[in-house]
Motif scaffolding. Structure first.
Motif, PDB file in Angstrom:
ATOM      1  N   ARG A  55       4.810  -2.822   7.066  1.00  0.00           N
ATOM      2  CA  ARG A  55       3.445  -3.345   6.931  1.00  0.00           C
ATOM      3  C   ARG A  55       2.713  -2.467   5.921  1.00  0.00           C
ATOM      4  N   THR A  56       1.921  -3.067   5.029  1.00  0.00           N
ATOM      5  CA  THR A  56       1.225  -2.260   4.022  1.00  0.00           C
ATOM      6  C   THR A  56       0.296  -1.246   4.689  1.00  0.00           C
ATOM      7  N   SER A  57      -0.262  -1.618   5.832  1.00  0.00           N
ATOM      8  CA  SER A  57      -1.169  -0.701   6.537  1.00  0.00           C
ATOM      9  C   SER A  57      -0.420   0.467   7.181  1.00  0.00           C
ATOM     10  N   ALA A  58       0.910   0.418   7.217  1.00  0.00           N
ATOM     11  CA  ALA A  58       1.698   1.453   7.882  1.00  0.00           C
ATOM     12  C   ALA A  58       2.338   2.433   6.898  1.00  0.00           C
ATOM     13  N   ALA A  59       2.044   2.283   5.605  1.00  0.00           N
ATOM     14  CA  ALA A  59       2.681   3.153   4.602  1.00  0.00           C
ATOM     15  C   ALA A  59       2.389   4.632   4.871  1.00  0.00           C
ATOM     16  N   ALA A  60       1.136   4.962   5.144  1.00  0.00           N
ATOM     17  CA  ALA A  60       0.784   6.373   5.385  1.00  0.00           C
ATOM     18  C   ALA A  60       1.525   6.916   6.601  1.00  0.00           C
ATOM     19  N   ASP A  61       1.666   6.089   7.632  1.00  0.00           N
ATOM     20  CA  ASP A  61       2.340   6.519   8.852  1.00  0.00           C
ATOM     21  C   ASP A  61       3.825   6.793   8.599  1.00  0.00           C
ATOM     22  N   ILE A  62       4.518   5.867   7.923  1.00  0.00           N
ATOM     23  CA  ILE A  62       5.950   6.073   7.685  1.00  0.00           C
ATOM     24  C   ILE A  62       6.161   7.275   6.766  1.00  0.00           C
ATOM     25  N   LEU A  63       5.245   7.480   5.811  1.00  0.00           N
ATOM     26  CA  LEU A  63       5.375   8.638   4.917  1.00  0.00           C
ATOM     27  C   LEU A  63       5.169   9.943   5.681  1.00  0.00           C
ATOM     28  N   ALA A  64       4.219   9.977   6.601  1.00  0.00           N
ATOM     29  CA  ALA A  64       4.002  11.188   7.403  1.00  0.00           C
ATOM     30  C   ALA A  64       5.250  11.503   8.230  1.00  0.00           C
ATOM     31  N   ARG A  65       5.837  10.452   8.816  1.00  0.00           N
ATOM     32  CA  ARG A  65       7.062  10.655   9.596  1.00  0.00           C
ATOM     33  C   ARG A  65       8.183  11.169   8.689  1.00  0.00           C
ATOM     34  N   ALA A  66       8.304  10.570   7.519  1.00  0.00           N
ATOM     35  CA  ALA A  66       9.382  10.933   6.593  1.00  0.00           C
ATOM     36  C   ALA A  66       9.223  12.359   6.086  1.00  0.00           C
ATOM     37  N   ARG A  67       8.001  12.736   5.742  1.00  0.00           N
ATOM     38  CA  ARG A  67       7.771  14.073   5.178  1.00  0.00           C
ATOM     39  C   ARG A  67       8.138  15.173   6.166  1.00  0.00           C
ATOM     40  N   SER A  68       8.087  14.861   7.457  1.00  0.00           N
ATOM     41  CA  SER A  68       8.409  15.889   8.454  1.00  0.00           C
ATOM     42  C   SER A  68       9.918  16.110   8.591  1.00  0.00           C
ATOM     43  N   VAL A  69      10.740  15.163   8.108  1.00  0.00           N
ATOM     44  CA  VAL A  69      12.184  15.308   8.299  1.00  0.00           C
ATOM     45  C   VAL A  69      13.005  15.251   7.015  1.00  0.00           C
TER      46      VAL A  69
END
Length: 172
Positions: A55-69
């Motif tokens: 979802r376009t509104s979820a980009a920041a969320d998936i990036l935050a998750r990704a940056r942690s791992v």
């Protein structure tokens, strides 16, 4: 004598100044390298997640998750354990987990970040969606190879992250 003392003092002053300049340049280089690494990881994640219906509104969320791992190793994102260094093993327990496998896990663990495949019209957003961004930017999409523009990409990610994610997805 005196001349040697003056020369030594001047050489020390020049050396100190050069060392300061080198330290500043090294710090700037490290900051730029870190930023470029973050951009490469972000683009890989958004590109792969978009293929899974992010979802376009979820980009920041998936990036935050990704940056942690995720860490960049030889130009490719690698999923790491909590220590941030050790590569996490994939399902087979032998090979390192690929970004695609990690994102498949996110689809299962955080389905609210992705469009549902089941609902009729659930993914539709009427007249909105990617087309306004496509029309607005046309061939000037800063994520496309022909019109690549890192400055515009960063500006978009700051001012309109959803549009930036759509344009990145459209760029393929």
């Amino acid at each position: 004598g005196e001349v040697d003392k003056v020369i030594d003092a001047r050489v020390r002053a020049v050396k100190t100044e050069l060392e300061k300049q080198l330290a500043t340049a090294n710090g700037e280089r490290q900051a730029l390298t870190a930023r470029l690494t973050a951009i490469q990881i972000d683009q890989a994640v958004v590109g792969e997640a978009t293929k899974r219906g992010l979802r376009t509104s979820a980009a920041a969320d998936i990036l935050a998750r990704a940056r942690s791992v995720l860490r960049l190793v030889n130009g490719a994102p690698v999923v790491c354990e909590a220590d941030g260094q050790t590569a996490r093993m994939g399902k087979d327990g032998v090979t390192p987990m690929a970004l695609a496998e990690w994102l498949d896990m996110q689809v299962s663990e955080a389905p609210h970040l992705f469009e549902s495949n089941a609902g009729g019209g659930a993914a539709s957003n009427g007249s909105g969606g990617a087309s306004p961004g496509g029309r607005r930017f046309g061939e000037r999409n800063p994520f496309r190879k022909e019109s690549w523009n890192l400055t515009e990409q960063m500006k978009l990610q700051r001012t309109d992250p959803e549009l930036a994610a759509r344009l990145l997805a459209m760029a393929g």
